[in-house]
Design a protein around this motif. Structure first.
Motif, PDB file in Angstrom:
ATOM      1  N   THR A 241       0.838  -1.207   0.000  1.00 22.81           N
ATOM      2  CA  THR A 241       0.000   0.000   0.000  1.00 22.81           C
ATOM      3  C   THR A 241       0.868   1.250   0.000  1.00 22.81           C
ATOM      4  N   TYR A 242       1.900   1.237   0.804  1.00 21.18           N
ATOM      5  CA  TYR A 242       2.799   2.393   0.879  1.00 21.18           C
ATOM      6  C   TYR A 242       3.491   2.625  -0.460  1.00 21.18           C
ATOM      7  N   PHE A 243       4.075   1.567  -1.041  1.00 20.08           N
ATOM      8  CA  PHE A 243       4.828   1.747  -2.281  1.00 20.08           C
ATOM      9  C   PHE A 243       3.920   2.126  -3.444  1.00 20.08           C
ATOM     10  N   THR A 244       2.718   1.573  -3.479  1.00 24.58           N
ATOM     11  CA  THR A 244       1.773   1.959  -4.520  1.00 24.58           C
ATOM     12  C   THR A 244       1.438   3.444  -4.411  1.00 24.58           C
ATOM     13  N   ARG A 245       1.238   3.903  -3.205  1.00 21.95           N
ATOM     14  CA  ARG A 245       0.923   5.325  -2.978  1.00 21.95           C
ATOM     15  C   ARG A 245       2.076   6.222  -3.445  1.00 21.95           C
ATOM     16  N   VAL A 246       3.310   5.836  -3.121  1.00 19.41           N
ATOM     17  CA  VAL A 246       4.471   6.645  -3.508  1.00 19.41           C
ATOM     18  C   VAL A 246       4.646   6.655  -5.028  1.00 19.41           C
ATOM     19  N   LEU A 247       4.500   5.488  -5.653  1.00 19.06           N
ATOM     20  CA  LEU A 247       4.702   5.402  -7.099  1.00 19.06           C
ATOM     21  C   LEU A 247       3.589   6.112  -7.865  1.00 19.06           C
ATOM     22  N   GLU A 248       2.364   6.005  -7.389  1.00 20.72           N
ATOM     23  CA  GLU A 248       1.267   6.701  -8.060  1.00 20.72           C
ATOM     24  C   GLU A 248       1.425   8.212  -7.956  1.00 20.72           C
ATOM     25  N   ALA A 249       1.922   8.687  -6.814  1.00 18.24           N
ATOM     26  CA  ALA A 249       2.161  10.123  -6.657  1.00 18.24           C
ATOM     27  C   ALA A 249       3.261  10.596  -7.609  1.00 18.24           C
ATOM     28  N   ALA A 250       4.234   9.719  -7.880  1.00 15.87           N
ATOM     29  CA  ALA A 250       5.370  10.092  -8.734  1.00 15.87           C
ATOM     30  C   ALA A 250       4.968  10.289 -10.189  1.00 15.87           C
ATOM     31  N   VAL A 251       3.962   9.564 -10.654  1.00 18.03           N
ATOM     32  CA  VAL A 251       3.613   9.617 -12.083  1.00 18.03           C
ATOM     33  C   VAL A 251       2.383  10.483 -12.359  1.00 18.03           C
ATOM     34  N   LYS A 252       1.895  11.170 -11.340  1.00 13.55           N
ATOM     35  CA  LYS A 252       0.796  12.100 -11.591  1.00 13.55           C
ATOM     36  C   LYS A 252       1.277  13.242 -12.477  1.00 13.55           C
ATOM     37  N   GLU A 253       0.353  13.785 -13.256  1.00 14.22           N
ATOM     38  CA  GLU A 253       0.716  14.851 -14.182  1.00 14.22           C
ATOM     39  C   GLU A 253       1.295  16.064 -13.459  1.00 14.22           C
ATOM     40  N   ASP A 256       5.428  16.823  -8.162  1.00 15.00           N
ATOM     41  CA  ASP A 256       6.577  17.708  -7.963  1.00 15.00           C
ATOM     42  C   ASP A 256       7.866  16.900  -8.091  1.00 15.00           C
ATOM     43  N   GLU A 257       8.983  17.599  -8.058  1.00 19.08           N
ATOM     44  CA  GLU A 257      10.270  16.949  -8.307  1.00 19.08           C
ATOM     45  C   GLU A 257      10.592  15.905  -7.243  1.00 19.08           C
ATOM     46  N   GLU A 258      10.277  16.168  -5.987  1.00 23.76           N
ATOM     47  CA  GLU A 258      10.574  15.205  -4.928  1.00 23.76           C
ATOM     48  C   GLU A 258       9.784  13.913  -5.121  1.00 23.76           C
ATOM     49  N   SER A 259       8.543  14.036  -5.565  1.00 24.42           N
ATOM     50  CA  SER A 259       7.727  12.845  -5.818  1.00 24.42           C
ATOM     51  C   SER A 259       8.327  12.020  -6.945  1.00 24.42           C
ATOM     52  N   LYS A 260       8.838  12.697  -7.973  1.00 28.99           N
ATOM     53  CA  LYS A 260       9.452  11.976  -9.095  1.00 28.99           C
ATOM     54  C   LYS A 260      10.748  11.297  -8.675  1.00 28.99           C
ATOM     55  N   ARG A 261      11.513  11.945  -7.816  1.00 34.73           N
ATOM     56  CA  ARG A 261      12.746  11.314  -7.326  1.00 34.73           C
ATOM     57  C   ARG A 261      12.446  10.054  -6.523  1.00 34.73           C
TER      58      ARG A 261
END
Length: 306
Positions: A241-253, A256-261
């Motif tokens: 659940t945690y990793f899915t949340r982090v990865l989904e936040a990273a690929v949102k349109e 922000d840069e920290e989410s992508k990192r």
């Protein structure tokens, strides 16, 4: 003059996470100065025209582009480091960068085995001539400090066996601490910190199930909006659940840069966990580009290789 298809291909090469190096090589090495001039005129993502008609680089876009080129390098460096050094450096950086990055400390402390975490603590000594605990106490003045110190100091039992009565009793302790008091004081609740920082992951996962069965909601749901407390519970009890949340936040349109990192960090440092939890790479492959995409997808594909 650049054809519209070339301008579109150039823009597309920068329109994701990473850079499409092959397209750039194809376009730019086969362009004369006139062709490049028309590329600049047509590429609104990288160049702007001033009042005198001069096509100059848009520095804000160039800064973003530098981040995109760095992604592959950063992924390679994270991958090649000894896991203990890698985790130690990630923790040290998170401590320096402050509260918005404390989830990285939680991630390292709660998803590693006891021996892996101990190894990171040893590496921290060698790299920074201090313990993780000492740096946490020195640099963190907020109420998160007590929980973070307890988490990185833990040497959890990794074996099987759970006392279900104790797990159920401790689920009640956490429920009462959350619902009969003020949730924002949970970071000061000694029993809650003791439970989260010392119990085995098997015990905590059983506690999580008892919580859900007894109170018709999950512990994570009860901790919604509680920052590192929710991160701690998810990393220990439901890491998928945690990793899915982090990865989904990273690929949102609008990520922000920290989410992508975080995408690089999670895929490179948690690939075995992702494979174990059945992570499906098509959730990210459409937005990744170039060598970075190849490296990320290959990392996931090889995650079961020891």
């Amino acid at each position: 003059m650049a054809l519209p298809v070339d301008i579109e291909a150039l823009d597309k090469a920068f329109s994701g996470i990473g850079v499409d190096e092959k397209s750039l090589i194809s376009i730019l090495t086969n362009s004369n100065e006139e062709h490049k001039k028309s590329l600049r005129k047509g590429s609104s993502k990288l160049f702007i025209e001033d009042a005198k008609g001069f096509e100059r680089s848009d520095q804000s876009s160039i800064k973003i582009l530098k981040h995109q080129f760095k992604r592959f390098r950063d992924a390679v460096m994270l991958s090649i480091l000894h896991p203990w050094e890698r985790d130690a450096r990630l923790i040290e950086k998170a401590i320096r960068k402050g509260p918005k990055h404390y989830n990285v400390i939680v991630e390292m402390a709660c998803t590693r085995s006891s021996d892996q975490l101990l190894g990171a603590r040893k590496a921290y000594h060698s790299l920074f001539h201090h313990s993780i605990e000492e740096h946490l106490v020195t640099h963190i003045k907020g109420r998160e400090r007590k929980l973070l110190v307890a988490l990185v100091s833990a040497y959890r039992f990794d074996g099987p066996g759970v006392n279900e009565d104790v797990a159920k009793s401790e689920a009640q302790i956490l429920y009462e601490a959350i619902n009969n008091g003020e949730k924002n004081k949970l970071l000061d609740h000694e029993d809650a910190i003791m439970i989260l920082a010392t119990r085995s992951k098997q015990h905590l996962q059983a506690l999580y199930q008892h919580y859900n069965q007894s109170y018709d909601k999950t512990l994570a749901q009860d901790l919604e909006g509680e920052g590192i407390l929710k991160d701690t519970v998810e990393c220990l009890c439901t890491p998928q659940t945690y990793f899915t949340r982090v990865l989904e936040a990273a690929v949102k349109e609008d990520a922000d840069e920290e989410s992508k990192r975080a995408l690089t960090r999670v895929i490179v440092t948690q690939k075995e966990q992702l494979v174990k939890e059945g992570f499906v790479p098509n959730k990210i492959q459409d937005i990744l580009l170039g060598l970075y995409k190849d490296f990320m997808l290959a990392s996931i594909a090889s995650g079961d290789i020891k």
